[in-house]
Design an enzyme around this catalytic site. Structure first.
Site, PDB file in Angstrom:
ATOM      1  N   SER A  80      21.913  41.941  43.244  1.00 50.92           N
ATOM      2  CA  SER A  80      21.626  41.968  44.874  1.00 50.92           C
ATOM      3  C   SER A  80      21.500  40.462  44.977  1.00 50.92           C
ATOM      4  O   SER A  80      20.831  39.674  44.409  1.00 50.92           O
ATOM      5  CB  SER A  80      20.434  42.436  45.220  1.00 50.92           C
ATOM      6  OG  SER A  80      19.210  42.008  44.324  1.00 50.92           O
ATOM      7  N   LEU A  81      22.472  39.677  45.986  1.00 48.08           N
ATOM      8  CA  LEU A  81      22.468  38.245  46.099  1.00 48.08           C
ATOM      9  C   LEU A  81      22.228  37.755  47.505  1.00 48.08           C
ATOM     10  O   LEU A  81      22.655  36.941  47.699  1.00 48.08           O
ATOM     11  CB  LEU A  81      24.131  38.142  45.917  1.00 48.08           C
ATOM     12  CG  LEU A  81      24.497  38.402  44.385  1.00 48.08           C
ATOM     13  CD1 LEU A  81      26.003  38.136  44.224  1.00 48.08           C
ATOM     14  CD2 LEU A  81      23.487  37.686  43.390  1.00 48.08           C
ATOM     15  N   GLY A  82      21.436  38.644  48.121  1.00 40.43           N
ATOM     16  CA  GLY A  82      20.669  37.950  49.457  1.00 40.43           C
ATOM     17  C   GLY A  82      21.708  37.825  50.479  1.00 40.43           C
ATOM     18  O   GLY A  82      22.620  38.639  50.727  1.00 40.43           O
ATOM     19  N   ALA A  83      21.877  36.648  51.079  1.00 43.98           N
ATOM     20  CA  ALA A  83      22.890  36.236  52.172  1.00 43.98           C
ATOM     21  C   ALA A  83      24.339  36.528  51.538  1.00 43.98           C
ATOM     22  O   ALA A  83      25.511  36.574  52.249  1.00 43.98           O
ATOM     23  CB  ALA A  83      22.707  34.956  52.585  1.00 43.98           C
ATOM     24  N   ASP A  84      24.404  36.385  50.105  1.00 44.47           N
ATOM     25  CA  ASP A  84      25.736  36.631  49.663  1.00 44.47           C
ATOM     26  C   ASP A  84      26.197  37.945  49.341  1.00 44.47           C
ATOM     27  O   ASP A  84      27.143  38.356  48.687  1.00 44.47           O
ATOM     28  CB  ASP A  84      25.880  35.875  48.304  1.00 44.47           C
ATOM     29  CG  ASP A  84      26.075  34.293  48.283  1.00 44.47           C
ATOM     30  OD1 ASP A  84      26.707  33.855  49.382  1.00 44.47           O
ATOM     31  OD2 ASP A  84      25.716  33.552  47.774  1.00 44.47           O
ATOM     32  N   GLY A  85      25.340  38.880  49.874  1.00 44.94           N
ATOM     33  CA  GLY A  85      25.792  40.435  49.588  1.00 44.94           C
ATOM     34  C   GLY A  85      25.341  40.978  48.245  1.00 44.94           C
ATOM     35  O   GLY A  85      24.253  40.765  47.982  1.00 44.94           O
TER      36      GLY A  85
ATOM     37  N   GLY B  61      15.883  44.168  47.675  1.00 46.33           N
ATOM     38  CA  GLY B  61      16.556  44.931  46.254  1.00 46.33           C
ATOM     39  C   GLY B  61      16.316  46.214  46.317  1.00 46.33           C
ATOM     40  O   GLY B  61      17.372  46.858  45.904  1.00 46.33           O
ATOM     41  N   ASP B  62      14.924  46.665  46.393  1.00 52.67           N
ATOM     42  CA  ASP B  62      14.971  48.149  46.282  1.00 52.67           C
ATOM     43  C   ASP B  62      15.615  49.046  47.088  1.00 52.67           C
ATOM     44  O   ASP B  62      15.961  50.160  46.931  1.00 52.67           O
ATOM     45  CB  ASP B  62      13.157  48.222  46.603  1.00 52.67           C
ATOM     46  CG  ASP B  62      12.394  47.386  46.070  1.00 52.67           C
ATOM     47  OD1 ASP B  62      12.773  46.771  44.911  1.00 52.67           O
ATOM     48  OD2 ASP B  62      11.020  47.063  46.501  1.00 52.67           O
TER      49      ASP B  62
HETATM   50  O1  LIG Z   1       5.518  42.049  40.358  1.00 53.82           O
HETATM   51  P1  LIG Z   1       6.598  42.958  40.617  1.00 53.82           P
HETATM   52  O2  LIG Z   1       6.533  44.225  40.021  1.00 53.82           O
HETATM   53  O3  LIG Z   1       7.761  42.041  40.151  1.00 53.82           O
HETATM   54  O4  LIG Z   1       6.997  43.136  42.035  1.00 53.82           O
HETATM   55  C1  LIG Z   1       6.222  43.603  42.958  1.00 53.82           C
HETATM   56  C2  LIG Z   1       6.639  43.644  44.476  1.00 53.82           C
HETATM   57  O5  LIG Z   1       6.614  42.549  44.808  1.00 53.82           O
HETATM   58  O6  LIG Z   1       8.086  44.349  44.609  1.00 53.82           O
HETATM   59  C3  LIG Z   1       8.182  44.829  45.576  1.00 53.82           C
HETATM   60  C4  LIG Z   1       9.252  44.437  46.553  1.00 53.82           C
HETATM   61  O7  LIG Z   1      10.693  44.445  45.852  1.00 53.82           O
HETATM   62  C5  LIG Z   1       6.689  44.805  46.357  1.00 53.82           C
HETATM   63  O8  LIG Z   1       6.373  46.145  46.837  1.00 53.82           O
HETATM   64  C6  LIG Z   1       5.749  44.407  45.242  1.00 53.82           C
HETATM   65  O9  LIG Z   1       4.503  43.474  45.998  1.00 53.82           O
END
Ligand SMILES: O=P(O)(O)OC[C@@]1(O)O[C@H](CO)[C@@H](O)[C@@H]1O
Length: 307
Positions: free
Chosen positions: A214-219, A245-246
């Site tokens: 996942s590259l943000g503004a670069d897609g 990214g999730d």
């Molecule tokens: O500290 P980690 O586990 O790397 O990331 C946790 C976190 O930043 O990731 C999610 C967004 O991707 C948020 O819901 C959460 O606060």
């Protein structure tokens, strides 16, 4: 069914301020929200909104852990968590008009016994795919993730930090690093898009069947044994990138689960992420408005990433 494992869940506290705090002055937030978070949990939230069957698991504790459980069940997202003695962490995001600041706590200590309970929980739910997302809390090392991957005949997907990606050695169907994680996992420079292609290939050679960067503004880039696909980001007003990214990963997994091709799946992932960055916190925007936007995601395909 896609089961997610969050070894270090969080409550995401998002504050919006007009001006960033100055030394010795009290800053006033004019908006605040709290969301159940942590990378695996977010993937389940977006999968549920995309109507893909999912169960969220992980280790939670104390009142913030209860908040995570309660808010997920209020949102009709199935959860099956292991309770620990420590307290689930509170992570903070501060949004100003033009900047985003994020402070993540290390989280409570988790013992290897909790992983035994978690493995039982995962097996009981009989998933086809297990997604392990987020950081490792104190007390756990990458071997906890390898144990999860080796326990059942499910496919395991990881969305974890770069040093963890480099340390894992079970079989993984897919990993989803961001730019920083790509660099940390491979030791490659990832300034240009070409650099990212090379790093993605390096990661595939390290044993990950598929890599989505996942590259943000670069897609985003997806590399598979057959081809390498780049999808450009959609133009959108970015409010908060936390969870982007999730949501990309959830979009890809939901589409693949529906029988989409890799190309269609990457387009869906990018369209979902472009929608999610337009809302504050790790809130779930309605995703039915996606219809029509996936076609607008431009892709380019090559036979492999090493060009
Ligand atoms: O500290 P980690 O586990 O790397 O990331 C946790 C976190 O930043 O990731 C999610 C967004 O991707 C948020 O819901 C959460 O606060």
């Amino acid at each position: 069914m896609i089961l997610t494992v969050t070894l270090n869940p969080a409550v995401d506290h998002t504050l919006t301020v007009d001006d960033f705090p100055e030394t010795d002055r009290v800053a006033r937030a004019n908006a605040a929200r709290v969301d159940p978070g942590g990378k695996g949990i977010n993937v389940s939230k977006y999968l549920a909104e995309l109507e893909t069957e999912t169960v969220a698991t992980g280790v939670v504790g104390d009142f913030l852990g209860r908040f995570v459980r309660d808010r997920l069940s209020a949102g009709e997202i199935e959860g099956d968590f292991v309770e620990i003695d420590g307290r689930t962490r509170l992570n903070t995001t501060i949004l100003t008009d033009d900047a985003e600041f994020k402070i993540n706590h290390d989280g409570p200590r988790v013992s290897a016994d909790a992983i035994d309970d978690l493995l039982e929980t995962i097996e009981r739910n009989a998933p086809d795919t297990v997604v392990v997302g987020g950081s490792l809390p104190p007390g756990l090392g990458p071997d906890a993730i390898d144990r999860i991957a080796r326990t059942g005949d499910w496919e395991t997907v990881v969305d974890v930090g770069g040093s963890i990606l480099a340390a894992l050695d079970a079989s993984y169907a897919l990993c989803k690093p961001n730019r920083e994680e790509l660099a940390a996992a491979t030791g490659c420079s990832v300034r240009s898009l070409e650099d990212c292609y090379d790093a993605v290939e390096t990661l595939r050679r390290m044993g990950y069947d598929r890599v989505i960067a996942s590259l943000g503004a670069d897609g985003a880039i997806m590399s598979t044994p057959e081809e390498c696909i780049h999808a450009a980001a959609l133009e959108t007003e970015v409010v908060d990138t936390v969870g982007a990214g999730d949501s990309l990963l959830a979009g890809v997994l939901a589409a693949l689960d529906d029988g989409a091709t890799d190309r269609e799946a990457l387009r869906t992932g990018v369209a979902v992420a472009s929608r999610v960055v337009s809302v504050p916190g790790t809130d779930i925007p309605p995703l039915d408005e996606l219809v029509g936007t996936t076609d607008r995601v431009a892709i380019s395909v090559s036979a492999d990433c090493s060009r």
